[in-house]
Design a protein around this motif. Structure first.
Motif, PDB file in Angstrom:
ATOM      1  N   VAL A   7      71.401  29.988  32.742  1.00 44.82           N
ATOM      2  CA  VAL A   7      70.895  31.141  32.009  1.00 44.82           C
ATOM      3  C   VAL A   7      70.715  32.331  32.957  1.00 44.82           C
ATOM      4  CG1 VAL A   7      69.015  31.941  30.521  1.00 44.82           C
ATOM      5  CG2 VAL A   7      69.751  29.554  30.406  1.00 44.82           C
ATOM      6  N   LYS A   8      71.005  33.523  32.447  1.00 46.37           N
ATOM      7  CA  LYS A   8      70.838  34.746  33.236  1.00 46.37           C
ATOM      8  C   LYS A   8      69.364  34.986  33.556  1.00 46.37           C
ATOM      9  CE  LYS A   8      74.810  37.267  31.406  1.00 46.37           C
ATOM     10  NZ  LYS A   8      75.249  38.406  30.572  1.00 46.37           N
ATOM     11  N   PRO A   9      69.086  35.596  34.684  1.00 46.31           N
ATOM     12  CA  PRO A   9      67.696  35.937  35.015  1.00 46.31           C
ATOM     13  C   PRO A   9      67.066  36.775  33.894  1.00 46.31           C
ATOM     14  CG  PRO A   9      69.119  36.289  36.917  1.00 46.31           C
ATOM     15  CD  PRO A   9      70.021  36.003  35.748  1.00 46.31           C
ATOM     16  N   GLY A  10      65.841  36.433  33.545  1.00 47.64           N
ATOM     17  CA  GLY A  10      65.110  37.164  32.525  1.00 47.64           C
ATOM     18  C   GLY A  10      65.488  36.826  31.095  1.00 47.64           C
ATOM     19  N   LYS A  11      66.402  35.900  30.898  1.00 47.84           N
ATOM     20  CA  LYS A  11      66.885  35.571  29.551  1.00 47.84           C
ATOM     21  C   LYS A  11      66.482  34.177  29.081  1.00 47.84           C
ATOM     22  CE  LYS A  11      69.100  39.452  29.145  1.00 47.84           C
ATOM     23  NZ  LYS A  11      68.637  40.471  28.217  1.00 47.84           N
ATOM     24  N   LEU A  12      65.688  33.466  29.887  1.00 45.18           N
ATOM     25  CA  LEU A  12      65.351  32.082  29.543  1.00 45.18           C
ATOM     26  C   LEU A  12      64.593  31.984  28.223  1.00 45.18           C
ATOM     27  CD1 LEU A  12      65.515  29.111  30.356  1.00 45.18           C
ATOM     28  CD2 LEU A  12      63.356  29.421  31.595  1.00 45.18           C
ATOM     29  N   ALA A  13      63.609  32.829  27.990  1.00 48.45           N
ATOM     30  CA  ALA A  13      62.821  32.751  26.759  1.00 48.45           C
ATOM     31  C   ALA A  13      63.707  32.949  25.530  1.00 48.45           C
ATOM     32  CB  ALA A  13      61.687  33.769  26.774  1.00 48.45           C
ATOM     33  N   ALA A  14      64.599  33.909  25.577  1.00 48.59           N
ATOM     34  CA  ALA A  14      65.501  34.162  24.445  1.00 48.59           C
ATOM     35  C   ALA A  14      66.461  32.993  24.249  1.00 48.59           C
ATOM     36  CB  ALA A  14      66.269  35.454  24.658  1.00 48.59           C
ATOM     37  N   PHE A  15      66.956  32.437  25.358  1.00 51.30           N
ATOM     38  CA  PHE A  15      67.858  31.285  25.246  1.00 51.30           C
ATOM     39  C   PHE A  15      67.129  30.102  24.629  1.00 51.30           C
ATOM     40  CE2 PHE A  15      69.894  27.418  26.550  1.00 51.30           C
ATOM     41  CZ  PHE A  15      71.241  27.677  26.315  1.00 51.30           C
ATOM     42  N   LEU A  16      65.916  29.824  25.111  1.00 48.75           N
ATOM     43  CA  LEU A  16      65.147  28.692  24.582  1.00 48.75           C
ATOM     44  C   LEU A  16      64.818  28.873  23.107  1.00 48.75           C
ATOM     45  CD1 LEU A  16      62.778  27.890  27.564  1.00 48.75           C
ATOM     46  CD2 LEU A  16      64.766  26.564  26.782  1.00 48.75           C
TER      47      LEU A  16
ATOM     48  N   SER B  13      64.702  24.077  38.923  1.00 49.59           N
ATOM     49  CA  SER B  13      65.850  24.910  38.565  1.00 49.59           C
ATOM     50  C   SER B  13      65.428  25.812  37.414  1.00 49.59           C
ATOM     51  CB  SER B  13      67.027  24.011  38.149  1.00 49.59           C
ATOM     52  OG  SER B  13      68.122  24.798  37.784  1.00 49.59           O
ATOM     53  N   ASP B  14      65.063  27.037  37.745  1.00 50.90           N
ATOM     54  CA  ASP B  14      64.507  27.921  36.719  1.00 50.90           C
ATOM     55  C   ASP B  14      65.570  28.628  35.885  1.00 50.90           C
ATOM     56  OD1 ASP B  14      65.419  29.613  38.688  1.00 50.90           O
ATOM     57  OD2 ASP B  14      63.534  30.689  38.933  1.00 50.90           O
ATOM     58  N   ASP B  15      66.844  28.311  36.134  1.00 48.29           N
ATOM     59  CA  ASP B  15      67.898  28.958  35.356  1.00 48.29           C
ATOM     60  C   ASP B  15      68.798  27.966  34.611  1.00 48.29           C
ATOM     61  OD1 ASP B  15      69.323  27.847  37.471  1.00 48.29           O
ATOM     62  OD2 ASP B  15      70.489  29.648  37.876  1.00 48.29           O
ATOM     63  N   THR B  16      68.425  26.698  34.576  1.00 49.29           N
ATOM     64  CA  THR B  16      69.258  25.677  33.951  1.00 49.29           C
ATOM     65  C   THR B  16      68.556  25.086  32.730  1.00 49.29           C
ATOM     66  OG1 THR B  16      70.273  25.125  36.067  1.00 49.29           O
ATOM     67  CG2 THR B  16      70.434  23.465  34.333  1.00 49.29           C
ATOM     68  N   VAL B  17      69.334  24.924  31.662  1.00 52.66           N
ATOM     69  CA  VAL B  17      68.853  24.258  30.447  1.00 52.66           C
ATOM     70  C   VAL B  17      69.877  23.196  30.089  1.00 52.66           C
ATOM     71  CG1 VAL B  17      68.220  24.525  28.016  1.00 52.66           C
ATOM     72  CG2 VAL B  17      67.664  26.340  29.648  1.00 52.66           C
ATOM     73  N   VAL B  18      69.377  22.008  29.768  1.00 58.64           N
ATOM     74  CA  VAL B  18      70.225  20.881  29.404  1.00 58.64           C
ATOM     75  C   VAL B  18      69.877  20.451  27.986  1.00 58.64           C
ATOM     76  CG1 VAL B  18      70.852  18.492  29.973  1.00 58.64           C
ATOM     77  CG2 VAL B  18      70.332  20.114  31.810  1.00 58.64           C
ATOM     78  N   PHE B  19      70.892  20.179  27.189  1.00 58.32           N
ATOM     79  CA  PHE B  19      70.703  19.580  25.865  1.00 58.32           C
ATOM     80  C   PHE B  19      71.079  18.114  25.980  1.00 58.32           C
ATOM     81  CE2 PHE B  19      71.997  23.636  23.297  1.00 58.32           C
ATOM     82  CZ  PHE B  19      70.911  24.312  23.808  1.00 58.32           C
ATOM     83  N   TYR B  20      70.203  17.237  25.464  1.00 57.87           N
ATOM     84  CA  TYR B  20      70.491  15.807  25.357  1.00 57.87           C
ATOM     85  C   TYR B  20      70.456  15.488  23.878  1.00 57.87           C
ATOM     86  CZ  TYR B  20      70.216  10.757  25.857  1.00 57.87           C
ATOM     87  OH  TYR B  20      70.466   9.414  25.768  1.00 57.87           O
TER      88      TYR B  20
END
Length: 101
Positions: free
Chosen positions: A14-23, A51-58
């Protein structure tokens, strides 16, 4: 219920500053997948420690056919529209057959 299942692991940088919107977009997809799709057993949205920029879907489905049905849902369509400007990279999706539990 047959314990064997079709597992999907998707990973995004995820781009910096975009984690909340992505989540927020990811939660909508995950919530509706479990609630609206009879073949979706589980859909976890995970942020690995360190890792503050990675999101994983399981994601766990009854079968490949159940996952293929997921690909046609409105909530996945919303997610597909929302996430591209929020990420640096979508890493290759991994598919597996769960053996246990």
């Amino acid at each position: 219920m047959n314990n064997k299942a079709f597992v999907v692991i998707a990973e995004f940088q995820v781009k910096p500053g975009k984690l909340a919107a992505f989540l927020e977009a990811a939660r909508d997809d995950a919530k509706h997948s479990v609630a609206d799709e009879p073949g979706c057993r589980q859909f976890d949205v995970i942020c690995p420690e360190g890792s503050d920029d990675t999101v994983v879907f399981y994601e766990v489905y009854d079968s490949r056919a159940a996952f293929d049905a997921h690909l046609e849902t409105p909530h996945l369509g919303r997610f597909r529209e929302a996430f591209p400007p929020l990420i640096v990279e979508e890493r290759p999706v991994r598919f597996s057959a769960r053996q246990y539990p």
